[in-house]
Each structure stands twice: as structure tokens, then as C-alpha cells.
Enzyme design. Sequence first.
Site, PDB file in Angstrom:
ATOM      1  N   PRO A 120       0.833  -1.195   0.000  1.00 44.85           N
ATOM      2  CA  PRO A 120       0.000   0.000   0.000  1.00 44.85           C
ATOM      3  C   PRO A 120       0.873   1.252   0.000  1.00 44.85           C
ATOM      4  CG  PRO A 120      -0.736  -1.542   1.688  1.00 44.85           C
ATOM      5  CD  PRO A 120       0.576  -2.043   1.171  1.00 44.85           C
TER       6      PRO A 120
ATOM      7  N   LYS B  87      -2.159  -5.366   5.969  1.00 50.56           N
ATOM      8  CA  LYS B  87      -0.871  -5.717   5.342  1.00 50.56           C
ATOM      9  C   LYS B  87       0.247  -5.327   6.310  1.00 50.56           C
ATOM     10  CE  LYS B  87      -2.605  -5.928   0.820  1.00 50.56           C
ATOM     11  NZ  LYS B  87      -2.241  -6.337  -0.486  1.00 50.56           N
TER      12      LYS B  87
END
Length: 115
Positions: free
Chosen positions: A2, A34
Site C-alpha cells: 500500500p 498488510k
Amino acid sequence: MPTLDLFTNVPVDTVVASDILRDATKAVAKIIGKPESYVMILLNGGVPIAFAGTEEPAAYGELISIGGLGPSVNGKLSSTIAEILETKLYIDSSRFYIKFYDVQRSFFGFNGSTF
């Protein structure tokens, strides 16, 4: 992977920048699910921005991720990032836009290849 790219017309000093980078990294990792080791945050301060016809404090962000995004997650990300910007830079949440991109693995490069 990300990646959150933030732009604001507010000048950002080094200490505040470090706080924002740390807080945004933790928030993005937690909300998307994540590891922090894959999260990248870019903070661009002092960028000329007009929003609603004024140059009052404002911000714009783009978040790119391979999966993990969706209506519920995007809403949490939007409110959390807005809260960080309001707390650290005094940018009202009504003066912040964020755009989300869910991309395919082959559209994002890393370490000389793609994911």
C-alpha cells in the site's frame, strides 16, 4: 505494498512529518491488513492547493493497494487519515479528498520486478 501519497498546502516541519509518516504507516497497515514493512507514505507539504475557491489549509491523497480495499475499508482509511491530518496539521476533514486505487499485482513494481 500500500502506498499513500499525501499533498497539502500546509508547510510541514520535520518533527510533524515524522509523526504523520509513523501514524499513517500504522493506520494503513492495520486497516488494510498488510504488514508495515510493505507500506509507503509520501508527504508533500507546502504544495499550492485551492479547494472550494480558497487557499485555506487543505489536503489531497491517493492510496494504491493490491487488494485490501473496498467500501468499508476505504471509509475507515478516509476517516483515519483525515483525523491524522486534522490533529497534526489542523486541516478540517471537509477540506480533504482521498482517492483509492485497487491495482493488479502486475501493475505495481518492486525489487526489479512486479508483485
